[in-house]
Design a protein around this motif. Structure first.
Motif, PDB file in Angstrom:
ATOM      1  N   HIS A 159       0.832  -1.190   0.000  1.00 38.21           N
ATOM      2  CA  HIS A 159       0.000   0.000   0.000  1.00 38.21           C
ATOM      3  C   HIS A 159       0.873   1.249   0.000  1.00 38.21           C
ATOM      4  O   HIS A 159       1.957   1.266   0.577  1.00 38.21           O
ATOM      5  CB  HIS A 159      -0.925   0.003   1.217  1.00 38.21           C
ATOM      6  N   GLY A 160       0.409   2.292  -0.648  1.00 35.85           N
ATOM      7  CA  GLY A 160       1.138   3.551  -0.642  1.00 35.85           C
ATOM      8  C   GLY A 160       2.333   3.582  -1.572  1.00 35.85           C
ATOM      9  O   GLY A 160       3.210   4.426  -1.431  1.00 35.85           O
ATOM     10  N   GLY A 161       2.377   2.646  -2.513  1.00 40.48           N
ATOM     11  CA  GLY A 161       3.506   2.614  -3.438  1.00 40.48           C
ATOM     12  C   GLY A 161       3.289   3.545  -4.622  1.00 40.48           C
ATOM     13  O   GLY A 161       2.303   4.277  -4.709  1.00 40.48           O
ATOM     14  N   ARG A 162       4.213   3.492  -5.550  1.00 40.77           N
ATOM     15  CA  ARG A 162       4.130   4.325  -6.745  1.00 40.77           C
ATOM     16  C   ARG A 162       3.272   3.636  -7.800  1.00 40.77           C
ATOM     17  O   ARG A 162       3.001   2.443  -7.716  1.00 40.77           O
ATOM     18  CB  ARG A 162       5.544   4.566  -7.287  1.00 40.77           C
ATOM     19  N   ARG A 163       2.887   4.387  -8.807  1.00 37.39           N
ATOM     20  CA  ARG A 163       2.113   3.825  -9.911  1.00 37.39           C
ATOM     21  C   ARG A 163       3.005   2.921 -10.760  1.00 37.39           C
ATOM     22  O   ARG A 163       4.163   3.247 -11.041  1.00 37.39           O
ATOM     23  CB  ARG A 163       1.554   4.949 -10.776  1.00 37.39           C
ATOM     24  N   VAL A 164       2.440   1.780 -11.181  1.00 38.22           N
ATOM     25  CA  VAL A 164       3.134   0.856 -12.065  1.00 38.22           C
ATOM     26  C   VAL A 164       2.154   0.451 -13.166  1.00 38.22           C
ATOM     27  O   VAL A 164       1.074  -0.068 -12.884  1.00 38.22           O
ATOM     28  CB  VAL A 164       3.617  -0.408 -11.314  1.00 38.22           C
ATOM     29  N   ASP A 165       2.512   0.694 -14.417  1.00 39.54           N
ATOM     30  CA  ASP A 165       1.669   0.299 -15.536  1.00 39.54           C
ATOM     31  C   ASP A 165       1.939  -1.155 -15.890  1.00 39.54           C
ATOM     32  O   ASP A 165       3.102  -1.585 -15.955  1.00 39.54           O
ATOM     33  CB  ASP A 165       1.940   1.195 -16.747  1.00 39.54           C
ATOM     34  N   LEU A 166       0.850  -1.895 -16.139  1.00 42.21           N
ATOM     35  CA  LEU A 166       0.944  -3.333 -16.384  1.00 42.21           C
ATOM     36  C   LEU A 166       0.285  -3.705 -17.700  1.00 42.21           C
ATOM     37  O   LEU A 166      -0.647  -3.039 -18.155  1.00 42.21           O
ATOM     38  CB  LEU A 166       0.278  -4.112 -15.245  1.00 42.21           C
ATOM     39  N   GLU A 167       0.760  -4.801 -18.264  1.00 39.77           N
ATOM     40  CA  GLU A 167       0.169  -5.379 -19.466  1.00 39.77           C
ATOM     41  C   GLU A 167      -0.297  -6.795 -19.144  1.00 39.77           C
ATOM     42  O   GLU A 167       0.502  -7.620 -18.691  1.00 39.77           O
ATOM     43  CB  GLU A 167       1.208  -5.420 -20.595  1.00 39.77           C
ATOM     44  N   LEU A 168      -1.581  -7.064 -19.361  1.00 42.92           N
ATOM     45  CA  LEU A 168      -2.110  -8.410 -19.139  1.00 42.92           C
ATOM     46  C   LEU A 168      -1.614  -9.330 -20.247  1.00 42.92           C
ATOM     47  O   LEU A 168      -1.845  -9.081 -21.429  1.00 42.92           O
ATOM     48  CB  LEU A 168      -3.636  -8.382 -19.124  1.00 42.92           C
ATOM     49  N   VAL A 169      -0.926 -10.409 -19.871  1.00 46.30           N
ATOM     50  CA  VAL A 169      -0.357 -11.314 -20.868  1.00 46.30           C
ATOM     51  C   VAL A 169      -0.963 -12.712 -20.825  1.00 46.30           C
ATOM     52  O   VAL A 169      -0.813 -13.474 -21.773  1.00 46.30           O
ATOM     53  CB  VAL A 169       1.189 -11.414 -20.739  1.00 46.30           C
ATOM     54  N   GLU A 170      -1.689 -13.039 -19.745  1.00 44.66           N
ATOM     55  CA  GLU A 170      -2.264 -14.383 -19.666  1.00 44.66           C
ATOM     56  C   GLU A 170      -3.349 -14.438 -18.609  1.00 44.66           C
ATOM     57  O   GLU A 170      -3.225 -13.813 -17.545  1.00 44.66           O
ATOM     58  CB  GLU A 170      -1.167 -15.399 -19.337  1.00 44.66           C
ATOM     59  N   THR A 171      -4.412 -15.167 -18.902  1.00 47.24           N
ATOM     60  CA  THR A 171      -5.433 -15.462 -17.897  1.00 47.24           C
ATOM     61  C   THR A 171      -5.816 -16.932 -18.026  1.00 47.24           C
ATOM     62  O   THR A 171      -5.699 -17.521 -19.103  1.00 47.24           O
ATOM     63  CB  THR A 171      -6.709 -14.610 -18.075  1.00 47.24           C
ATOM     64  N   ARG A 172      -6.263 -17.485 -16.920  1.00 48.69           N
ATOM     65  CA  ARG A 172      -6.760 -18.863 -16.947  1.00 48.69           C
ATOM     66  C   ARG A 172      -7.753 -19.046 -15.816  1.00 48.69           C
ATOM     67  O   ARG A 172      -7.486 -18.642 -14.673  1.00 48.69           O
ATOM     68  CB  ARG A 172      -5.604 -19.854 -16.796  1.00 48.69           C
TER      69      ARG A 172
END
Length: 200
Positions: A159-172
């Motif tokens: 909690h309280g961290g910096r913003r991180v942009d993510l890319e979804l690469v897999e779901t199951r």
């Protein structure tokens, strides 16, 4: 360059351990345990905090149990020889194919990335992962989301961290309705932070 991954079971409200220290809702069925077995094959070294290391000590001698089933024996055969680095301020020695970390988390990861070797650098444990996340060292977040709300405890994400942009690469989605999500960190210019350097 070897990727740093953080993979844990998590409740829908984001906790890896509930408020009373319980995490039995993450106990895998056969399908999910088979998935974890396949995942560990892609790991080259595992970084652990003290609590997770002590939890996983069970597997050091599990193969001596004649009632152990085939899947458990397969996991043990993969987990026990896997190199492990344990971060602890209280332990003076560790068992099996493990060693106590000699430097900071950032320095250990930088050294492991520079060494020849295959397989991911896996991080286990929320405290250790939070430190790695703060330093921008995690490349992939892998969550096994269980259909339960536990109301508090130890969070998967700091909690309280910096913003991180993510890319979804897999779901199951598994038969038990547990959902695995794999996200890769989007890095500007593909650059990795250097140990000790300020984050930008």
């Amino acid at each position: 360059m070897r990727s740093v991954t953080y993979s844990m079971g998590v409740s829908l409200d984001g906790y890896i351990v509930g408020p009373n220290g319980d995490f039995n809702w993450t106990d895998p069925d056969e399908e999910i345990f088979r998935f974890w077995i396949d995942q560990i094959r892609g790991v080259g070294v595992h970084l652990l905090g003290r609590r997770l290391y002590e939890t996983m000590l069970y597997w050091e001698t599990a193969d001596q149990d004649p009632t152990l089933d085939e899947s458990d024996r397969e996991w043990t055969a993969l987990w026990n020889p896997l190199p492990k680095v344990v971060f602890s301020k209280t332990l003076s020695e560790v068992q099996g194919n493990a060693r106590l970390a000699s430097g900071s988390l950032a320095a250990e990861i930088e050294r492991l990335r520079a060494e020849p070797g295959e397989g991911d650098i896996a991080i286990g444990g929320a405290t250790l992962a939070a430190e790695a996340a703060e330093a921008g060292l995690i490349d992939e977040y892998q969550v096994m989301v269980h259909p339960v709300l536990v109301g508090g405890g130890i969070p998967y994400f700091p909690h309280g961290g910096r913003r991180v942009d993510l890319e979804l690469v897999e779901t199951r989605t598994f038969g038990s309705k547990v959902v695995h999500l794999r996200h890769r960190v989007v890095r500007q210019g593909g650059a990795y932070p250097v140990a000790g350097a300020p984050l930008t």
